[in-house]
Design an enzyme around this catalytic site. Structure first.
Site, short mmCIF file in Angstrom:
data_model
loop_
_atom_site.label_atom_id
_atom_site.label_comp_id
_atom_site.label_asym_id
_atom_site.label_seq_id
_atom_site.Cartn_x
_atom_site.Cartn_y
_atom_site.Cartn_z
CG HIS A 106 -2.01 -0.99 1.20
ND1 HIS A 106 -2.84 -1.15 0.12
CD2 HIS A 106 -2.39 -1.91 2.12
CE1 HIS A 106 -3.70 -2.13 0.38
NE2 HIS A 106 -3.44 -2.61 1.57
CB ALA A 107 4.33 1.97 1.04
#
Length: 759
Positions: free
Chosen positions: A229-230
């Site tokens: 998700h980063a």
């Protein structure tokens, strides 16, 4: 925090080498040199796997040169206790967090318990290495990623933000966690988050590099915090640094001849927005994500910037990366082995083989596993094993698995174990693959249509709708209905009934046909039915379809013929699964959902009743017949018009889909009336017959007089029970005034009828 010496290919409480070489976490210090060191100081490469070294022949811990065929290389495993130091600084009333440090510990304990990790003596270890080195997983040392490696993917400002966490006070970390652990950010931080994140990224790098260089045949990186998700410039969703893209970029940069094209397969239940956005226009990274999308409502949801693509099926990449982004976004939670295996067989593997990668990296979140309440899906460990096994057929078997999400400790451990055992060469278990749900099949068909312009393997059966429209082509369901209208017009003089409603007219033009003079008929049969069934056999070589290999079956025709022959007026209502619109360009359009279908059919049936049927004073008997999903029209008419049951003599339904109850809050007698006045034929293979409890339920009055058909399919059912239906109807018609037998005509009436039909 209790830190164990979880050492792959090492003893439970012992180590391969003397303590001078060991770091505090139980792993060898990569900077240490000497004859017993895992790493050769001159080049930083492992001395175990045939790297040229003076001491190689005498080193009992070196991988035997005679076994250096790819199939005999071991499976690697990367793990480091220090990654457990990333913990939530906000110790509120409920300090537990789904992304718990024990996630990786449980996986490693499961590996040990099941014999994947060596736990014997040093002497036994040397014998294992020399005689059967693939029996256990081979340790890949973890290390901290460098700033340069992190910034190959992330903005330098993001690196500095994570680095600054190590200098914040406990109070500052708690306040930051409280503020960020909600909404789309969904992040917590602690005093050791920065260090753990570096090791997680470094572990992914070393794992992928070991696979690329042939140090191991494949590998599993048991790492946290996760990464997918980063974003380029921000943390998000439990993720600080995006581990897999960092490892992919480093491998491409360091080994351009060995690793040019990389497939990243993300089976985490959440869309890997960070990976997608980092490689959206990259032609050499194929990103395939299987995730719950739920129309953009499931985490991570819609991006703050509306110009940023989300996990929708239509987002296929940009610029040179067009087609290199494949989103298989499920319509809802609850997906299981059937859906995931179908996705692999129909979409993932065909595209992956056509892409032909040099390396496969699995972003392996296990939150779609059965038992994970956050994901609420039902993928079994056996299914994860089969998916892994299929991916091992790519890139010469070079597969690196990097842990992402998964928050039920038992589910994540069993799933990871199944993947690791498969990597080590165990065959996937035999499994019964359930049928895929209808909605999931529609998702896969849409994915195929979106990807067809970019992949040859996706083009079979996909139609270019815009080209068809430019050639003034017609959808087959319109052609079939026009043919029906022509036949019924020539045979019985039937005409279209004008529907004086704007929306309904567009939907049901030519779909409602009536016999001439129906307003003076004494008996009327109203048939609400699905379109005719299509059967076709494509060419087995090129999947083309020839008209002579296709058939149209229409079980309704014999009922229309019989009704007209016996003096009935007929209203034939064809309820299409799809309404043609000139602006439609989708190659695959699913059937209308239940809610849309009910709204349209309810308005149509109430319109026909209000403007025609209830105004026909001469009518003694009205019979309703529902066929297929369209029998919903019978239900909505009975419920929404209270005077229907006083005019309707009988109801016949043929059902091969949803069984629908007929009950009313206003008319308490409706269900009893329906039971007494109906024949509801249900397909022999319908699910309601497989469970005694369901069978008892459908026999209750609100479902009508339910009868199990002896055959399956609408047309076979209608043919099989034709005589029964005729008898049911004729027993309920009102006798003629002259007292003749029901349905019997005088010679004069028969001649007049024949003349009328001939005109």
């Amino acid at each position: 925090m209790d830190i164990e010496n979880d050492v792959v290919m090492d003893g439970e409480d012992r180590h391969m080498f003397d303590g001078s070489s060991l770091a505090a976490n139980g792993f060898l210090d990569p900077t240490t040199t000497g004859e017993n060191s895992l790493l050769d100081a001159s080049n930083g490469q492992s001395a175990h796997f045939g790297v040229q070294s003076e001491d190689q022949n005498s080193d009992p811990t070196a991988y035997p040169e005679r076994l250096r065929r790819r199939g005999l290389l071991p499976t690697g495993c990367c793990y480091d206790d220090r990654m457990k130091l990333h913990a939530n600084a906000d110790f509120g009333p409920n300090p537990h967090h789904p992304e718990d440090p024990s996630r990786i510990e449980y996986i490693m304990k499961t590996f040990k318990k099941n014999g994947l990790v060596f736990t014997g003596s040093d002497a036994e270890l040397i014998r294992i290495i020399q005689s059967e080195p693939t029996k256990y997983m081979w340790r890949i040392p973890a290390r901290e990623a460098t700033r340069e490696e992190i910034c190959a993917v992330h903005h330098p400002g993001h690196f500095l933000w994570v680095e600054a966490l190590s200098r914040k006070s406990t109070q500052e970390l708690r306040e930051l966690s409280t503020r960020m652990d909600q909404g789309r950010d969904s992040l917590y931080v602690g005093s050791m988050t920065y260090e753990a994140s570096l090791i997680s990224a470094g572990g992914a790098i070393e794992t992928c590099k070991s696979v690329v260089t042939g140090t191991v045949k494949n590998a599993f990186a048991v790492i946290r915090p996760p990464g997918h998700h980063a974003e380029f410039d921000a943390p998000m969703g439990f993720c600080l640094f995006n581990n897999v893209p960092i490892a992919a970029k480093i491998c491409q940069a360091d080994y351009p001849e060995l690793c040019r094209k990389i497939l990243i397969l993300d089976w985490d239940v959440h869309h890997g927005n960070g990976i997608q956005n980092l490689f959206y226009d990259d032609p050499n990274i194929l990103y395939i994500s299987l995730h719950v999308y739920r129309n953009g409502e499931f985490y991570p949801g819609k991006p703050d910037n509306p110009m940023t693509p989300d996990g929708g099926l239509e987002h296929c990449g940009a610029g040179p990366g067009l087609g290199k982004n494949v989103n298989i976004g499920w319509h809802d939670q609850g997906m299981g082995d059937g859906e995931y295996m179908a996705a692999f067989q129909k979409i993932v593997m065909p595209i992956a083989h056509e892409f032909n990668p040099d390396l496969v990296i699995i972003s392996a979140g296990f939150d779609a596993a059965a038992g994970d309440e956050l994901g609420a899906c039902f993928v079994s460990p056996g299914c994860y094993a089969h998916m892994t096994h299929m991916l091992m057929s790519l890139a010469g078997g070079k597969v690196a698995v990097c842990l992402e999400g998964g928050y039920d400790l038992e589910a994540i451990s069993k799933s990871a174990l199944a993947v690791a055992q498969t990597l080590m060469g165990e065959p996937p278990p035999k499994m019964e693959i359930p049928k895929i749900s209808r909605e999931a099949a529609k998702v896969l068909a849409k994915v195929q249509a979106y990807q067809a312009p970019y992949w040859e393997c996706m083009r079979a059966g996909i139609v270019d709708v815009q080209e068809m429209q430019a050639q003034e082509s017609s959808r087959l369901h319109d052609v079939v209905r026009r043919a029906q209208r022509q036949v019924l017009s020539e045979k019985h003089g039937m005409l279209p009934l004008y529907i004086q409603r704007d929306i309904l007219f567009k939907s049901f033009e030519n779909q409602v046909l009536v016999t001439r003079g129906i307003q003076s008929a004494r008996r009327i049969l109203v048939i609400i039915h699905d379109p005719p069934e299509l059967h076709a056999q494509p060419d087995p070589l090129d999947n083309t379809m020839e008209p002579h290999n296709a058939w149209v079956t229409d079980g309704v025709t014999r009922y229309i013929d019989w009704a007209i022959e016996n003096g009935f007026g007929v209203i034939d209502v064809n309820v299409p699964h799809y309404i043609t619109h000139p602006e439609d360009t989708d190659a695959f359009t699913p059937r209308a959902d239940e809610r849309t279908l009910q709204a349209q059919v309810q308005e149509l049936m109430c319109y026909i009743w209000d403007n025609y049927l209830q105004l026909y004073d001469s009518v003694d008997d009205i019979f309703l017949m529902g066929v297929g999903n369209a029998y919903l029209g019978v239900k909505v008419l009975l419920i929404n018009r209270l005077d229907v049951k006083s005019r309707v003599a009988g109801v016949v339904n043929f059902v091969n889909g949803n069984l629908r109850p007929v009950k009313s809050d206003v008319d308490s007698d409706l269900s009893s009336w329906y039971k007494e006045h109906s024949q509801v034929y249900v397909a022999n293979d319908h699910a309601c017959w497989s469970d005694p409890d369901l069978t008892r339920k459908v026999m209750k009055r609100r479902f009508g007089n339910v009868i199990r058909a002896q055959v399956n399919g609408l047309t076979p059912m209608m043919a099989e029970h034709f005589a029964d239906v005729r008898q049911f109807v004729m027993e309920r018609v009102t006798p003629d005034e002259e007292g003749r037998d029901e349905g019997e005509e005088t010679e004069e009436e028969e001649e007049e009828g024949m003349e009328g039909r001939g005109r």
